[in-house]
Scaffold this motif. Sequence first.
Motif, PDB file in Angstrom:
ATOM      1  N   ALA A 180       0.834  -1.215   0.000  1.00  0.00           N
ATOM      2  CA  ALA A 180       0.000   0.000   0.000  1.00  0.00           C
ATOM      3  C   ALA A 180       0.861   1.253   0.000  1.00  0.00           C
ATOM      4  CB  ALA A 180      -0.936  -0.020   1.212  1.00  0.00           C
ATOM      5  N   THR A 181       1.990   1.191   0.705  1.00  0.00           N
ATOM      6  CA  THR A 181       2.903   2.353   0.739  1.00  0.00           C
ATOM      7  C   THR A 181       3.491   2.594  -0.645  1.00  0.00           C
ATOM      8  OG1 THR A 181       3.452   1.843   3.036  1.00  0.00           O
ATOM      9  CG2 THR A 181       4.954   3.306   1.857  1.00  0.00           C
ATOM     10  N   THR A 182       3.885   1.479  -1.266  1.00  0.00           N
ATOM     11  CA  THR A 182       4.450   1.600  -2.623  1.00  0.00           C
ATOM     12  C   THR A 182       3.403   2.140  -3.587  1.00  0.00           C
ATOM     13  OG1 THR A 182       5.956  -0.238  -2.205  1.00  0.00           O
ATOM     14  CG2 THR A 182       5.529   0.297  -4.500  1.00  0.00           C
ATOM     15  N   TRP A 183       2.167   1.607  -3.457  1.00  0.00           N
ATOM     16  CA  TRP A 183       1.091   2.036  -4.352  1.00  0.00           C
ATOM     17  C   TRP A 183       0.759   3.513  -4.155  1.00  0.00           C
ATOM     18  CZ3 TRP A 183      -1.335   1.499  -8.592  1.00  0.00           C
ATOM     19  CH2 TRP A 183      -2.593   2.109  -8.798  1.00  0.00           C
ATOM     20  N   ASP A 184       0.722   3.957  -2.913  1.00  0.00           N
ATOM     21  CA  ASP A 184       0.436   5.379  -2.646  1.00  0.00           C
ATOM     22  C   ASP A 184       1.493   6.273  -3.276  1.00  0.00           C
ATOM     23  OD1 ASP A 184      -1.862   4.796  -1.303  1.00  0.00           O
ATOM     24  OD2 ASP A 184      -0.951   4.831   0.705  1.00  0.00           O
ATOM     25  N   ALA A 185       2.761   5.822  -3.203  1.00  0.00           N
ATOM     26  CA  ALA A 185       3.844   6.641  -3.790  1.00  0.00           C
ATOM     27  C   ALA A 185       3.683   6.732  -5.304  1.00  0.00           C
ATOM     28  CB  ALA A 185       5.193   6.035  -3.416  1.00  0.00           C
ATOM     29  N   LEU A 186       3.317   5.620  -5.949  1.00  0.00           N
ATOM     30  CA  LEU A 186       3.131   5.635  -7.402  1.00  0.00           C
ATOM     31  C   LEU A 186       1.872   6.426  -7.764  1.00  0.00           C
ATOM     32  CD1 LEU A 186       3.955   1.937  -8.312  1.00  0.00           C
ATOM     33  CD2 LEU A 186       5.268   3.952  -8.986  1.00  0.00           C
ATOM     34  N   LYS A 187       0.804   6.173  -7.025  1.00  0.00           N
ATOM     35  CA  LYS A 187      -0.454   6.858  -7.321  1.00  0.00           C
ATOM     36  C   LYS A 187      -0.313   8.374  -7.169  1.00  0.00           C
ATOM     37  CE  LYS A 187      -3.562   6.923  -4.201  1.00  0.00           C
ATOM     38  NZ  LYS A 187      -4.598   6.562  -3.218  1.00  0.00           N
ATOM     39  N   ASN A 188       0.395   8.778  -6.137  1.00  0.00           N
ATOM     40  CA  ASN A 188       0.522  10.210  -5.862  1.00  0.00           C
ATOM     41  C   ASN A 188       1.735  10.842  -6.546  1.00  0.00           C
ATOM     42  OD1 ASN A 188      -1.749  10.119  -4.176  1.00  0.00           O
ATOM     43  ND2 ASN A 188      -0.504   9.443  -2.418  1.00  0.00           N
ATOM     44  N   GLY A 189       2.554  10.022  -7.224  1.00  0.00           N
ATOM     45  CA  GLY A 189       3.708  10.541  -7.969  1.00  0.00           C
ATOM     46  C   GLY A 189       4.746  11.150  -7.078  1.00  0.00           C
TER      47      GLY A 189
END
Length: 368
Positions: A180-189
């Motif tokens: 989820a942390t990785t996904w948030d970083a990608l999602k939020n750029g």
Amino acid sequence: MGKRAAQPSEKAQAKVAKVEAAPVDPFMQELAPLLTQLQRAEAAEILGASAAEMLRAVAPFCLKTPQAERHPYQAQMVDSLESTLQKLQAAEEAAVAGAENGLTEAKQEQETCAMQLEAAAAKAEERKQELETKESVRSEMEAEAATAVQKAREAQEQEQQLGKEKAAALEEKDSALKFATTWDALKNGTFAGKEWRERNKAIDETLKVMGGIGLDASLKASLPTALRTKPAERQRFSLKAVEFCEVALESHRGKLEEKINGFDEEAAARAKTREQAQEVLAGVEERLAGAKAEAASSQEALEVSLAEKAAVEQATKAAPAREAALQSNLAEAREALARTQGALAEFQGLKALSVAPAKAEAGSVAAE
């Protein structure tokens, strides 16, 4: 040398000397059957040895004397002879009756054996059929027991497997939280430009995760472009792709949470299934033990019936030989009785003798 003894000439050797034959006594010939019966009376223990010897000695003198001229002692001996013959006849009549009864009983036993053999064969066949039925039930119970054992084993394995499934689900949840942390970083750029290698690794990880949760192939193909683009620069399709991925990840985390929360209930359900399977197995094993005991009892009963049948068969096979032996015994008893009756009839004639018998006439025979 001395003179040799004179040898008889061949002519002398060829001569046959005639000698006077011993006189033949017709009365003694007539008395011979009586004397023989006295020997048989002695053998049958109707007479003692000394009494039999005395009667044989006095019989010719007593019976040769006419009835009117007999001395009281001679008359007493004649009565003893008659009594002995009558006792011998009674004994032989009893022997004939016994032989006849034995033969009748043997024939009845043979008929009885035939009926017993038929009954024993029917009983053995009945018990054989019973054993086959019991064996069939036992075979069915063994098959049922094998199935119950398999189901109990599977239920136990499934219960044990649930622990592994729960551990895997918790591990997957932990991985999802980390991702989820990785996904948030990608999602939020939030990756800086110089972190493009880390970003690309994160995108590869995202594609792997999305493949595992069954994301549509077209959306999965559009993700690398969408995630390399800043959120503000993303086009409508890229935004939708990221949005769909977000929804898919949320749904996956929700299902994981629901699955983990349902493990206790599933564990109870599987434990109950295992207990039920073991109860079924215990019942089947108990019935199988009963079926085995009944089959063993039927086997023993069949063996007893077969042994009884074999015994009757043996008796049936022996019956003809026994009957033949009894027939032979009866014939011998009748023949003996006939001889005694004949001797007794001759005796009656001699007892009533009124004239002394003629003297024996001399004859001559050529001696060899």
